[in-house]
Design a protein around this motif. Structure first.
Motif, PDB file in Angstrom:
ATOM      1  N   ASN A 111       0.860  -1.061   0.026  1.00  0.00           N
ATOM      2  CA  ASN A 111       0.088  -0.009  -0.021  1.00  0.00           C
ATOM      3  C   ASN A 111       0.956   1.108  -0.062  1.00  0.00           C
ATOM      4  N   GLU A 114       2.691   2.018  -3.271  1.00  0.00           N
ATOM      5  CA  GLU A 114       1.811   2.421  -4.171  1.00  0.00           C
ATOM      6  C   GLU A 114       1.464   4.079  -4.019  1.00  0.00           C
ATOM      7  N   GLN A 133       7.829  -3.426  -5.883  1.00  0.00           N
ATOM      8  CA  GLN A 133       6.284  -3.773  -5.980  1.00  0.00           C
ATOM      9  C   GLN A 133       6.001  -4.872  -6.776  1.00  0.00           C
ATOM     10  N   GLN A 137       4.363  -8.181  -4.600  1.00  0.00           N
ATOM     11  CA  GLN A 137       3.086  -8.554  -5.164  1.00  0.00           C
ATOM     12  C   GLN A 137       3.073 -10.186  -5.483  1.00  0.00           C
TER      13      GLN A 137
END
Length: 332
Positions: A111, A114, A133, A137
């Motif tokens: 989070n 982002e 990221q 992920q």
């Protein structure tokens, strides 16, 4: 030698004490014994248990590679909170955090990444963060898996609280655990208070006890149904036949199956159905794992619940055919 004998005697007493207080098991045993007594036979030995133990933690936990990020002292990363988040993770306390906090960190990290990417102006830094990221992920499902199969909380939840079956005459508290299990099965990266799920999952031993009681109920029912079919020729009915034995069987059916066993089966059925949506959600999103597949299929996918339902259907089916054969009406 004396010490070992004493230990064995103590263990025997402990097991005996557990079984004596197992009212559900006593109901099944009493029902089976009374059926045998009516036709003057012996109860069939119980089938082998179909319960599947949770595999060992070390056989399930998957390795996760560290993801390295450079330029963490960049001003932009301090402003968006990423620097502090990673610094806390790399502290002495952060390095020994439990599985739930590790999962919470991974979700928070994604989070925060982002948020940071929305404000980063440096192309080099943006590229590094995008790579991080992507890797994080991809790893998230593994962290999620590791929490489920290796955390103390989840392993407590997926293991029976004792050898005894769920009691037929007492409430079985599980509402807080059920809420937490549902939340875990439907985690959202955007809105997840993962750490708060740990305590109810660990403290209310729900799923493991339901799985164990369900399998044992299936085991008892299948054995008793086989016994009934074995003794079926001993139940003679029709014109000019003595109905005493049939009437005794009917009394056992009414008092001990309808009065005791069936309500217990309904209780176990309801407890499993309460958890079924969460179990199905977990089953659909967990990765394929050869070691875990039997347990997953049995309880999360519901194979053993299907066995339980079939055992109930088969048992009731015997009584239906007996009453039909003997032209005995059953009140609805």
């Amino acid at each position: 030698m004396v010490i070992r004998i004493a230990a064995a005697i103590i263990a025997l007493f402990l097991v005996s004490g557990c079984l004596e207080s197992d009212k559900a098991r006593a109901q099944f045993e009493n029902y089976q014994t009374r059926l045998a007594n009516v036709v003057n036979t012996k109860p069939l030995p119980l089938e082998e248990s179909g319960y599947i133990e949770l595999p060992r933690k070390r056989d399930l936990k998957l390795p996760i590679e560290d993801v390295r990020m450079g330029l963490l002292d960049a001003y932009e990363l301090r402003e968006c909170g990423l620097f502090q988040l990673i610094a806390d993770r790399n502290s002495i306390l952060g390095k020994v955090q439990d599985a739930f906090r590790q999962l919470n960190y991974e979700v928070s990290l994604l989070n925060t990444l982002e948020l940071c990417l929305a404000d980063i102006e440096s192309d080099a830094l943006r590229e590094q963060l995008l790579n991080a990221q992507k890797q994080k992920q991809e790893q998230l499902s593994t962290v999620y898996w590791n929490t489920l199969v290796s955390s103390d909380a989840w392993r407590q939840q997926l293991t029976p609280a004792s050898l005894s079956l769920i009691a037929p005459d007492k409430p079985f508290p599980h509402s807080e655990a059920l809420l937490a299990i549902n939340a875990y099965a439907n985690l959202s990266e955007r809105n997840a208070d993962i750490v708060s799920l740990q305590e109810p999952i660990e403290k209310q031993r729900y799923l493991g006890s339901v799985f164990h009681s369900m399998d044992e109920s299936t085991r008892w029912l299948n054995t008793i149904t086989k016994q009934l079919y074995r003794d079926d020729l001993l139940v003679i009915c029709g014109a000019n036949r003595d109905p005493t034995r049939l009437n005794y069987l009917r009394n056992v059916f009414d008092k001990f199956f309808i009065g005791e066993v069936q309500p217990y089966l309904s209780k176990i059925n309801g407890l499993y159905l309460d958890a079924q949506p969460a179990l199905d959600a977990l089953h659909r999103q967990l990765p394929e794992n050869e070691v875990f597949s039997n347990y997953n299929d049995a309880y999360f996918a519901g194979d053993h619940y299907q066995n339980f339902q079939q055992a109930v259907k088969d048992h009731v089916g015997y009584w239906q055919q007996l009453f039909q054969r003997c032209n005995m009406k059953v009140s609805s």
